[in-house]
Design an enzyme around this catalytic site. Structure first.
Site, PDB file in Angstrom:
ATOM      1  N   ASP A 121       0.803  -1.226   0.000  1.00 50.47           N
ATOM      2  CA  ASP A 121       0.000   0.000   0.000  1.00 50.47           C
ATOM      3  C   ASP A 121       0.838   1.279   0.000  1.00 50.47           C
ATOM      4  OD1 ASP A 121       1.011  -0.347   2.540  1.00 50.47           O
ATOM      5  OD2 ASP A 121      -0.904  -0.371   3.584  1.00 50.47           O
ATOM      6  N   HIS A 122       2.095   1.189   0.384  1.00 46.72           N
ATOM      7  CA  HIS A 122       2.924   2.403   0.487  1.00 46.72           C
ATOM      8  C   HIS A 122       3.616   2.737  -0.831  1.00 46.72           C
ATOM      9  CE1 HIS A 122       2.346   1.893   4.783  1.00 46.72           C
ATOM     10  NE2 HIS A 122       3.106   2.919   5.066  1.00 46.72           N
ATOM     11  N   ASP A 171       3.939  -1.536  11.398  1.00 39.98           N
ATOM     12  CA  ASP A 171       3.506  -0.192  11.051  1.00 39.98           C
ATOM     13  C   ASP A 171       2.926   0.424  12.313  1.00 39.98           C
ATOM     14  OD1 ASP A 171       2.759   1.528   8.379  1.00 39.98           O
ATOM     15  OD2 ASP A 171       1.450   1.932  10.082  1.00 39.98           O
ATOM     16  N   ARG A 173      -0.532  12.497  10.438  1.00 36.89           N
ATOM     17  CA  ARG A 173       0.797  13.081  10.710  1.00 36.89           C
ATOM     18  C   ARG A 173       1.030  14.300   9.836  1.00 36.89           C
ATOM     19  NH1 ARG A 173       3.869   7.328  11.386  1.00 36.89           N
ATOM     20  NH2 ARG A 173       3.234   7.141  13.555  1.00 36.89           N
ATOM     21  N   SER A 205       6.824   6.819  13.175  1.00 40.94           N
ATOM     22  CA  SER A 205       6.729   5.550  12.447  1.00 40.94           C
ATOM     23  C   SER A 205       7.471   4.407  13.127  1.00 40.94           C
ATOM     24  CB  SER A 205       7.290   5.800  11.053  1.00 40.94           C
ATOM     25  OG  SER A 205       7.981   4.690  10.575  1.00 40.94           O
ATOM     26  N   ARG A 228       9.283   2.421  11.347  1.00 40.23           N
ATOM     27  CA  ARG A 228      10.299   1.995  10.379  1.00 40.23           C
ATOM     28  C   ARG A 228      11.630   1.678  11.046  1.00 40.23           C
ATOM     29  NH1 ARG A 228       9.866   7.958   7.784  1.00 40.23           N
ATOM     30  NH2 ARG A 228       7.724   7.233   7.820  1.00 40.23           N
TER      31      ARG A 228
END
Ligand code: MIC
Ligand code: SF4
Length: 646
Positions: free
Chosen positions: A64-65, A119, A380, A535, A537
């Site tokens: 999706d990103h 996520d 965000r 995030s 990440r």
């Protein structure tokens, strides 16, 4: 003893530890999710563990990103993810099927179960009574291998909801109000549990918006009871059998309680550049707007888009505004296309309808013009995240966003005096799972396809007795992972290529950082409070590790980033005495002469400032398990070294 809902779910899944706030617990994970931008790393790590098939009840890999395919890189990653999912027994949600958190709530979330996702907005599924937690990809890989997830037992903050929302006031305004009160640090170390008579008045869409954006409070997760509304949602998703009623015991207590009277709320907006810079919309009304975006995992449900369309009916987007809308999933897309009015109204009004994906939320297209004001229904608004460094991004409800798209200025939707849109979710959603590929019975013979952009994982070294290096960078409070490891259309495609992505570390803070780090043979980062918020990440730890960062010295850390640093063998240390932060400057040469033995044997670490000829103490709160990981040079080394890592 009566238990609140969070304690009940944790108790049910507890594998080790005791439920005392601050103490480490290990919990069993029922479901996992990954998205493409964190997923490639997570699966490379899972592959490195040598386990033939995932051991969870449900594991789903989403795309999706990284949806812009301007060269081979993202497409290659999608193909890798599809083949790795089939090989190891996961569901694969194909590109176009939607945003992970939207699809997961529709098709997989189950009240009372645990979900770990790579996520930070994984807590979204808490809207359905799940204990859903965001983590780094490596932690998710370990959970897929069937091992517990470790975290320190959070404090439970009960939010007592009273009354019901007034027209034009939404779930988004509830969470914005909480952000106003608690700030982006206010949820750290906490689960936010909603209870009280106001809960029943909130639709599940509102609940999902609230749990989603609880991530911006820094909370471990957020959770709602599973009640009649939850049941209706699951019935509508043809999943009635997965419903169960769940709530706190009658006399259950909370570590802290906060009260929100829903009737007293009004439309709120977060100003640039932080989700907690919240004021009532009317306080900033009249500011000219150039872009409006409705979408993201926070607000892209059928309800959100249908409300926007009803407000736009027979009207046109203001000439100075670019108005984008993103259906959160293919299901939502089918619904807006199929109800005979939503998509038609939006197109007729001049809206730009995007594919079901993260899109502008992560800077994948739709960067605003220079200095533009962009009003977004997202979660965000960190500086530069939109792709335009000097854009001013505000966060608000779809209702407020659409009002701004109509007038070209910040507008309280109540001022338009429009008829209040009445949008009801249908009794049955159109369920069509043809873009969700279920795991084959056996995947052993399925080849995992790797493109040239997928590079081997870098490895960390075991911790030496002493560390020496210079302060490569000194930063202030609330540094986000978007500062450390930016996303966006240019950088995101490099998520499977650590040498290449590491060239962008701290790009918007100090673009000379990667060069300096490499030339100095590594060193230290000096951070303020809440370092690493945002995030999940793990690239924000992995890429600095690759550049030789050995420790981050900060006033305090955000939970997920703290855990990611440990997982990759970087020491996250805090000051015994916070004023010492002031005494260290960028460029100072530092030394930790006995770091290995000190980490092993206590909680205090000696730090010598060679440049200033002074000495001070740092501290840590690592558990025995984390100490072992750090000594081994990170979780993967630890697992490979023969121990389970858990
Ligand atoms: C985000 O909203 O920042 C992201 C992109 O979804 C991240 C994950 C990532 O960086 O891949 C998140 O929230 O964890
Ligand atoms: Fe995607 Fe934005 Fe949600 Fe992150 S916050 S998962 S980028 S939609």
């Amino acid at each position: 003893m009566p238990l609140n809902l969070s304690q009940k779910i944790i108790k049910e899944h507890l594998i080790s530890g005791e439920m005392t706030a601050g103490k480490e617990i290990g919990i069993r994970i029922d479901q996992t999710l990954t998205q493409d931008a964190t997923g490639t790393m997570a699966y490379l790590q899972f592959e490195a563990m040598g386990i033939p098939r995932v051991r969870t009840r449900r594991s789903v890999s989403y795309v999706d990103h990284n949806m812009l395919q301007t060269d081979f890189m993202n497409a290659d990653d999608h193909r890798y993810l599809q083949s790795v999912a089939a090989h190891y027994g996961l569901y694969f949600s194909r590109p176009g099927n939607g945003i992970c958190h939207q699809v997961h709530r529709e098709r997989f979330a189950v009240p009372g179960q645990t979900l770990l996702g790579s996520d930070s907005h994984t807590p979204t599924c808490g809207g359905l009574g799940m204990l859903a937690i965001g983590a780094g990809g490596l932690d998710v890989a370990v959970a897929m291998a069937g091992a517990p997830f470790y975290l320190s037992m959070p404090r439970i903050l009960g939010v007592h909801l009273k009354g019901s929302l007034e027209p034009w006031v939404t779930g988004k305004d509830v969470i914005l109000e909480l952000l106003r009160q608690l700030t982006v640090k206010g949820g750290v170390g906490r689960i936010i549990e909603y209870f009280g008579e106001g809960v029943a008045s909130l639709s599940v869409s509102d609940r999902f918006t609230i749990t989603n954006m609880g991530a911006e409070l820094g909370a471990t997760t957020s959770v709602f009871p599973s009640d009649e509304q939850t049941k209706l949602f699951l019935v509508a998703q043809h999943r009635e059998e997965e419903w169960q009623s769940l709530s706190a015991d009658r006399d259950a207590g909370y570590d802290e309680v906060l009260e929100i009277d829903l009737n007293r709320l009004e439309p709120m907006i977060a100003q640039p550049h932080s989700p907690d810079a919240v004021v009532p919309v009317r306080a900033v009304k009249g500011i000219a707007v150039q872009q409006v975006c409705v979408g993201s995992c926070t607000n892209s449900s059928y309800h959100d888009l249908a409300v926007a369309a009803s407000m736009m009916q027979d009207r046109v987007v203001h000439p100075d505004v670019s108005f984008t809308l993103t259906p959160g999933s293919k299901q939502v897309f089918e619904m807006i296309a199929g109800d005979g009015k939503t998509l038609t109204n939006l197109i007729a009004a001049g809206a730009r309808v995007l594919e079901s994906a993260c899109g502008p939320c992560i800077g994948m297209g739709q960067a605003p013009s220079s200095g533009a004001v962009s009003i977004r229904s997202f979660n965000r608004n960190f500086e530069g995240r939109s792709g335009t460094l000097n854009a001013k991004v505000y966060l608000a409800s779809p209702e407020t966003c659409t009002a701004c798209a109509l007038t070209g200025e910040i507008t309280d939707p109540r001022d338009l005096k429009l008829k209040v849109p009445t949008v009801l979710d249908p009794g049955k959603f159109p369920v069509n799972d043809n873009m969700l590929i279920p795991p084959p019975r056996s995947g052993e013979t399925i080849e995992v396809i790797r493109g040239p952009n997928i590079r081997p994982l870098p490895t960390a070294r075991t911790m030496p007795e002493s560390l020496r290096g210079q302060v490569l960078l000194k930063v202030g409070d609330n540094i986000t992972t978007d500062h450390i490891m930016p996303a966006g259309a240019k950088v995101l495609p490099l998520r499977s290529n650590i040498p290449a992505i590491s060239e962008f570390v701290f790009e918007r803070v100090d673009s000379a950082f990667p060069k300096r780090a490499k030339e100095s043979g590594g060193g230290f980062i000096l951070g303020g409070a809440n370092y690493g918020q945002g995030s999940s990440r793990e690239h924000a730890a992995l890429a600095p590790m690759y550049l030789g960062v050995m420790a981050v010295l900060a006033k305090s850390f955000a939970r997920i980033h703290w855990a990611n640093l440990i997982n990759f063998g970087i020491l996250p240390l805090t000051f015994e005495n916070e004023v010492d932060y002031e005494s260290i400057n960028q460029g100072d040469a530092l030394e930790m002469p006995h770091v290995r033995s000190e980490v092993e044997s206590g909680h205090s670490i000696t730090l010598r400032n060679v440049t200033r000829n002074s000495e001070l103490k740092m501290k840590h709160a690592f558990t025995r398990r984390q100490i072992e990981l750090l000594l081994a040079g990170g979780l993967l080394n630890h697992i490979r070294g023969g121990s389970s890592g858990n």
